[in-house]
Scaffold this motif. Structure first.
Motif, mmCIF file in Angstrom:
data_model
loop_
_atom_site.group_PDB
_atom_site.id
_atom_site.type_symbol
_atom_site.label_atom_id
_atom_site.label_comp_id
_atom_site.label_asym_id
_atom_site.label_seq_id
_atom_site.Cartn_x
_atom_site.Cartn_y
_atom_site.Cartn_z
ATOM 1 N N GLY A 35 -20.801 -42.723 -13.141
ATOM 2 C CA GLY A 35 -19.697 -41.815 -12.850
ATOM 3 C C GLY A 35 -19.766 -40.541 -13.668
ATOM 4 N N PHE A 36 -20.178 -40.655 -14.929
ATOM 5 C CA PHE A 36 -20.278 -39.477 -15.795
ATOM 6 C C PHE A 36 -21.336 -38.507 -15.279
ATOM 7 N N PHE A 37 -22.563 -38.999 -15.084
ATOM 8 C CA PHE A 37 -23.647 -38.112 -14.666
ATOM 9 C C PHE A 37 -23.430 -37.584 -13.243
ATOM 10 N N GLN A 98 -24.149 -43.117 -1.991
ATOM 11 C CA GLN A 98 -23.444 -41.956 -2.519
ATOM 12 C C GLN A 98 -24.376 -41.087 -3.368
ATOM 13 N N GLY A 99 -25.120 -41.727 -4.274
ATOM 14 C CA GLY A 99 -26.048 -40.973 -5.108
ATOM 15 C C GLY A 99 -27.089 -40.242 -4.283
ATOM 16 N N LEU A 100 -27.619 -40.915 -3.265
ATOM 17 C CA LEU A 100 -28.619 -40.296 -2.403
ATOM 18 C C LEU A 100 -28.025 -39.133 -1.606
ATOM 19 N N SER A 101 -26.799 -39.299 -1.123
ATOM 20 C CA SER A 101 -26.142 -38.227 -0.357
ATOM 21 C C SER A 101 -25.950 -36.983 -1.217
ATOM 22 N N ARG A 156 -12.441 -44.219 -14.648
ATOM 23 C CA ARG A 156 -11.799 -42.948 -14.329
ATOM 24 C C ARG A 156 -11.964 -41.952 -15.474
ATOM 25 N N SER A 157 -11.937 -42.439 -16.705
ATOM 26 C CA SER A 157 -12.152 -41.552 -17.847
ATOM 27 C C SER A 157 -13.565 -40.983 -17.836
ATOM 28 N N ALA A 158 -14.528 -41.803 -17.443
ATOM 29 C CA ALA A 158 -15.917 -41.339 -17.405
ATOM 30 C C ALA A 158 -16.086 -40.188 -16.421
ATOM 31 N N THR A 159 -15.482 -40.319 -15.248
ATOM 32 C CA THR A 159 -15.581 -39.229 -14.265
ATOM 33 C C THR A 159 -14.829 -37.992 -14.737
ATOM 34 N N ALA A 195 -27.881 -40.178 -12.408
ATOM 35 C CA ALA A 195 -26.867 -41.131 -11.951
ATOM 36 C C ALA A 195 -27.437 -42.087 -10.907
ATOM 37 N N PHE A 196 -28.188 -41.551 -9.968
ATOM 38 C CA PHE A 196 -28.801 -42.372 -8.916
ATOM 39 C C PHE A 196 -29.739 -43.420 -9.515
#
Length: 491
Positions: A35-37, A98-101, A156-159, A195-196
């Protein structure tokens, strides 16, 4: 011998405790890293400037009326299929999707040229947004229910931290270091790629909220039966092999159709899942309080999406970025952090939301309408920035209250359903608004007229909830007077 037997449970409980900690800590840490990256995208606050600039050389009409609406349409079209696929595929494949998109999105943002290519980019970005549900629901399938609040706050904090880091770093690199927007997009693509790669290490969940919920319950039953039969804790031996016919010996219960747990794993009845979802839907929205907060959620989220999607376009018209420095990244970071502070503060406010909730929604919706109106009419960049910050703070505060009010009396399964339905309705309304107001095939209005409509939209929401809130308060006082008049003390 007695001492050795007496010592086993202590050693086993220690292993179980440490195993339980590992079971939730590792996937939570990996998901937070993902989520962070995924959120560190320093180029995002400068997207409109990038598209209108020499890198893409698109016109204002193309960007605002032909490109940005594609995100809304694709998000709406993909939301429900992704919602079902997320649960059926058990989260991880959709997190990878999601990561790929997002990788495809930023690759096209770097190298694609022309209107059609950028519209395709918006489609993939819509897919990346629709698959957010996999990120926020994955963790519930791999941790115990008593850890839900803790791990949700971590994710949620990470994002939030990632988004803030991305916005601040983007602003610093543009204003101080003088980096090009192309370089910021390279950083965004690199961060998303990290992230991916992180997502591949996420453990594959063995259960889900809807499709694989029953089979997980059967598995839990089997484990308890084996524990009673052999006098051993199955969790300490995850690789144990069951002998043929074990189900018959332990008398695993069958379902109403005579299917064993293994057969249920292989046979997923999508019709039954949809019927269960429909039944839960009717039960959830039968409550007036639930309906009230959900209606506000859907209506306001529709307007919120429109404002944040086109805010950069408004700023570009108020003060063209090619002629001066802009501070979009700093404003996005400030609004996010101040919104987070407001969310923490509202969590400590004690009030009767059942009595005054609708009036509060009316009041704050009016303040949102006023902020959007000021953004649209006062053509001063700093006033626009300040109004945008106020707009986001109020919305984040109210959506937190709405989330809490909805989640208070719901199970996790039903919360996921209500969240999905409310978001779907918001997107359907946003699509309608986009087709009529924004899209070139509709009215194709200019950005200032659009924001005047958005301000009027929030004012209408405020009026509706003010009338409803006043009626609710009057009814509540009437019921109270009737109760007092019937009480023995009043006679």
């Amino acid at each position: 011998m007695a001492d050795s037997h007496g010592g086993r449970p202590a050693r086993r409980s220690t292993r179980a405790a440490s195993g339980s900690a590992c079971c939730w800590a590792l996937p939570t840490a990996l998901l937070c890293a993902y989520g962070f990256f995924c959120s560190v995208r320093p180029s995002e606050p400068f997207l409109t400037r990038y598209l209108l600039g020499p890198h893409k050389n698109l016109s204002e009409t193309q960007v605002f009326n032909e490109i940005y609406p594609v995100w809304t349409y694709s998000y709406l079209a993909l939301l429900f299929p992704v919602f079902l696929a997320t649960d059926y595929l058990r989260y991880k494949p959709v997190v990878l999707l999601q990561g790929l998109s997002l990788i495809v999105t930023w690759f096209l943002l770097l190298y694609a040229q022309g209107l059609r290519a950028i519209q395709l980019l918006e489609f993939f970005y819509g897919m990346g947004t629709a698959t957010d549900i996999a990120y926020y629901s994955y963790i519930y399938s791999v941790v115990d229910i008593d850890l839900y609040q803790k791990v949700t706050s971590y994710c949620r904090s990470a994002t939030l931290v990632g988004y803030t880091v991305g916005s601040v770093s983007g602003q610093v690199l543009v204003s101080v270091a003088g980096w090009s927007l192309f370089s910021l997009n390279v950083i965004s693509l690199t961060s998303i790629s990290i992230a991916f790669a992180t997502a591949w290490f996420l453990p594959m969940p063995q259960k889900s909220l809807f499709f694989h919920h029953l089979s997980s319950q059967r598995l839990s039953c089997e484990m308890k039966v084996m524990d009673c039969k052999n006098g051993a804790v199955v969790q300490d031996h995850p690789d144990v092999q069951r002998a043929p016919g074990w189900e018959d010996e332990t008398k695993v219960p069958l379902d109403g159709e005579g299917h064993s747990a293994e057969q249920q794993k292989q046979k997923v009845d999508i019709i039954k899942v949809l019927k269960d979802l429909w039944r839960d839907f009717l039960q959830c929205y039968s409550s007036r309080t639930m309906l009230c907060w959900s209606v506000w959620w859907a209506l306001s989220t529709c307007g919120y999406f429109q404002v944040i999607n086109y805010a950069q376009g408004l700023w570009e018209m108020v003060l063209p970025s090619h002629s001066t420095d802009i501070y979009n990244g700093a404003v996005e970071a400030a609004s996010t952090l101040l919104g987070a502070v407001a969310v923490v503060v509202v969590g400590h406010i004690k009030t009767s939301w059942a009595m005054w909730g609708e009036v509060a929604l009316a009041l704050f919706s009016f303040l949102i309408a006023a902020a959007v109106y000021v953004m649209d009419t006062v053509h001063n960049m700093w006033v626009c920035y300040a109004s945008y910050v106020i707009f986001r703070i109020i919305y984040m505060m109210l959506i937190t209250i709405a989330t809490f009010q909805i989640a208070t009396n719901l199970s996790v399964e039903r919360y996921a359903l209500v969240f999905g339905v409310n978001t779907f309705i918001a997107l359907a309304l946003q699509t309608l608004l986009t087709v009529i107001v924004v899209d070139a095939s509709g009215l194709g209005l200019d950005i200032f007229t659009q924001f005047m409509i958005y301000a009027s939209y929030f004012a209408a929401i405020s009026l509706v909830f003010l009338v409803s809130g006043i009626c609710s308060i009057v009814e509540a006082y009437r019921r109270q007077e009737q109760v007092q008049s019937r009480s023995p003390e009043s006679q």
